[in-house]
Design a protein around this motif. Structure first.
Motif, PDB file in Angstrom:
ATOM      1  N   GLY A   1       0.892  -1.297  -0.026  1.00 28.33           N
ATOM      2  CA  GLY A   1       0.050  -0.120  -0.015  1.00 28.33           C
ATOM      3  C   GLY A   1       0.976   1.189  -0.008  1.00 28.33           C
ATOM      4  O   GLY A   1       2.134   1.274   0.753  1.00 28.33           O
ATOM      5  N   ALA A   2       0.338   2.312  -0.876  1.00 25.59           N
ATOM      6  CA  ALA A   2       1.229   3.456  -0.800  1.00 25.59           C
ATOM      7  C   ALA A   2       0.914   4.295   0.627  1.00 25.59           C
ATOM      8  O   ALA A   2       1.893   5.329   0.643  1.00 25.59           O
ATOM      9  CB  ALA A   2       0.677   4.319  -2.013  1.00 25.59           C
ATOM     10  N   ASP A   3      -0.066   4.020   1.091  1.00 29.48           N
ATOM     11  CA  ASP A   3      -0.270   4.656   2.459  1.00 29.48           C
ATOM     12  C   ASP A   3      -0.297   3.521   3.608  1.00 29.48           C
ATOM     13  O   ASP A   3      -1.124   3.426   4.250  1.00 29.48           O
ATOM     14  CB  ASP A   3      -1.638   5.574   2.476  1.00 29.48           C
ATOM     15  N   ASP A   4       0.913   2.858   3.737  1.00 25.54           N
ATOM     16  CA  ASP A   4       1.071   2.087   4.750  1.00 25.54           C
ATOM     17  C   ASP A   4       2.149   2.617   5.970  1.00 25.54           C
ATOM     18  O   ASP A   4       3.366   2.647   5.818  1.00 25.54           O
ATOM     19  CB  ASP A   4       1.653   0.631   4.278  1.00 25.54           C
ATOM     20  N   PRO A   5       1.697   3.012   7.016  1.00 25.66           N
ATOM     21  CA  PRO A   5       2.547   3.604   8.055  1.00 25.66           C
ATOM     22  C   PRO A   5       3.508   2.704   8.559  1.00 25.66           C
ATOM     23  O   PRO A   5       4.559   2.956   9.183  1.00 25.66           O
ATOM     24  CB  PRO A   5       1.471   4.079   9.147  1.00 25.66           C
TER      25      PRO A   5
ATOM     26  N   GLY B   1      -4.166   2.151  -0.954  1.00 32.66           N
ATOM     27  CA  GLY B   1      -4.682   1.880   0.411  1.00 32.66           C
ATOM     28  C   GLY B   1      -3.428   1.674   1.349  1.00 32.66           C
ATOM     29  O   GLY B   1      -2.322   2.037   1.186  1.00 32.66           O
ATOM     30  N   GLY B   2      -3.810   1.222   2.701  1.00 33.30           N
ATOM     31  CA  GLY B   2      -3.080   1.222   3.740  1.00 33.30           C
ATOM     32  C   GLY B   2      -2.629  -0.219   3.913  1.00 33.30           C
ATOM     33  O   GLY B   2      -2.800  -1.221   3.277  1.00 33.30           O
ATOM     34  N   HIS B   3      -2.204  -0.498   5.272  1.00 36.19           N
ATOM     35  CA  HIS B   3      -1.793  -1.824   5.732  1.00 36.19           C
ATOM     36  C   HIS B   3      -2.600  -2.980   5.693  1.00 36.19           C
ATOM     37  O   HIS B   3      -1.943  -4.147   5.431  1.00 36.19           O
ATOM     38  CB  HIS B   3      -1.060  -1.451   7.104  1.00 36.19           C
ATOM     39  N   ILE B   4      -3.780  -2.855   5.942  1.00 38.65           N
ATOM     40  CA  ILE B   4      -4.598  -3.828   6.056  1.00 38.65           C
ATOM     41  C   ILE B   4      -5.927  -3.671   4.903  1.00 38.65           C
ATOM     42  O   ILE B   4      -6.935  -4.317   5.007  1.00 38.65           O
ATOM     43  CB  ILE B   4      -5.431  -3.894   7.208  1.00 38.65           C
TER      44      ILE B   4
END
Length: 271
Positions: free
Chosen positions: A221-225, A249-252
Motif C-alpha cells: 500500500g502506498a499509504d502504509d505507516p 490503500g493502507g496496511h490492512i
C-alpha cells in the motif's frame, strides 16, 4: 447450508510439534491457498478476503500458537520452527503442494515456508510485509502502538489509533476496523503476542531472498505507516521471480478492500 449442500468449511484442532493448532479448511479444488495472518490476529480477520476468493478454491487458515483458538506455546518460537510446524499441519491434512499468502507478520512466515519448502510451495504472495529486523521501518510513534495487543481487546482504543496505525481507509473508518478486529476468537493474549514480537525481532529474510525461486507477488500500500512501500521495492529487486502490485490503500487493505485486491491475487495464482 442445507443437508444436500453441506458447509464446505471445516474447523478442527491438529496436534503437531508439541502444539495444538486451530485450523480452518474451506474445501475446493486445485492447489490449496494457505493464508498466514498478521501479528496477534486470529483467522477470522481474513474472512473478508476468503469471501472474495473463488468459492471453488481450497483455503487453509490457522491460528499460530497464542492467537485465536490455539493455546499459547510453552516456549518462545521462531519463524523456522513455525514454517516446519505449518508443514507438519499440512501433512496431517493430507495436503501436498500449496500456494502461500502472508499478510504483514504472516508475510515473514510465508517467506520462511517458501525458503524451507521449495518443492512444496508453488507460488508466494507477500502482502504489506517486509524483510524483518533488517528493513526500512515505519515511524517509531507508529510502531510503538504495536508493542501491546491492547487494540485487540479495547474497541475504542482500536478505533482511535486505526488511522495512524493502518493508514488507507482506516483513517476515516476507524470504527469499521475496530469491528473487524472484534470478530476474533480469544483476542489479546499477552504471552502469545510477546512470542510473536520476539519471533519477528530476531528474523530477517534479506540475505536469503535470492534463494526463494518461486514466482512471487508482492502487494503493498502506498499509504502504509507500518511497512513503508520502499520495502516492497527492495524485495522485488532481490526476489528472482517477483511481481510488484502497489495500491493506494493502507496496511490492512487486503481485508478492508478485499473486493479490489482478491482479483489481483487470483489472477496471479491462476496464470
Amino acid at each position: 447450508m442445507t443437508a444436500d449442500h453441506p458447509d464446505p468449511v471445516e474447523e478442527r484442532y491438529i496436534a503437531a510439534g508439541g502444539q495444538r493448532i486451530r485450523v480452518s479448511i474451506r474445501r475446493g479444488t486445485g492447489v490449496p491457498v494457505v493464508l498466514c495472518n498478521g501479528i496477534g490476529a486470529s483467522l477470522e480477520v481474513l474472512d473478508p478476503l476468503v469471501a472474495e476468493l473463488d468459492p471453488d478454491t481450497t483455503v487453509i487458515r490457522l491460528d499460530v500458537p497464542g492467537t485465536g483458538g490455539s493455546p499459547v506455546s510453552c516456549a518462545p518460537y521462531g519463524f523456522p520452527y513455525l514454517a516446519w510446524l505449518l508443514g507438519r499441519i499440512l501433512t496431517r491434512l493430507g495436503v501436498g503442494v500449496v500456494d502461500v499468502l502472508g499478510l504483514s507478520w504472516g508475510g515473514a512466515l510465508a517467506q520462511q515456508f517458501a525458503l524451507q519448502n521449495p518443492r512444496r510451495c508453488r507460488r508466494l504472495v507477500i502482502v504489506a510485509s517486509g524483510t524483518g529486523m533488517i528493513m526500512i521501518p515505519g515511524h517509531p510513534r507508529v510502531l510503538a502502538k504495536m508493542l501491546t495487543p491492547r487494540r485487540f481487546r479495547d474497541p475504542d482504543y482500536a478505533a482511535s489509533i486505526a488511522g495512524d496505525l493502518y493508514g488507507g481507509t482506516a483513517r476515516t473508518q476507524g470504527n469499521d476496523v475496530a469491528e473487524l478486529i472484534g470478530t476474533q476468537l480469544h483476542a489479546g493474549s499477552k504471552m502469545g503476542y510477546a512470542h510473536q514480537l520476539l519471533a519477528g525481532s530476531v528474523w530477517t529474510s534479506l540475505p536469503t531472498l535470492p534463494a526463494i525461486r518461486q514466482r512471487t507477488l508482492i502487494v503493498a500500500g502506498a499509504d502504509d505507516p507500518i511497512i513503508p512501500v520502499v520495502n516492497a521495492r527492495i524485495m522485488t529487486r532481490l526476489l528472482p521471480h517477483a511481481t510488484l502490485h502497489i495500491h493506494d490503500g493502507g496496511h490492512i487493505a487486503l481485508v478492508t478492500n478485499a473486493t479490489e485486491l482478491a482479483p489481483v491475487i487470483e489472477t496471479f495464482l491462476h496464470t
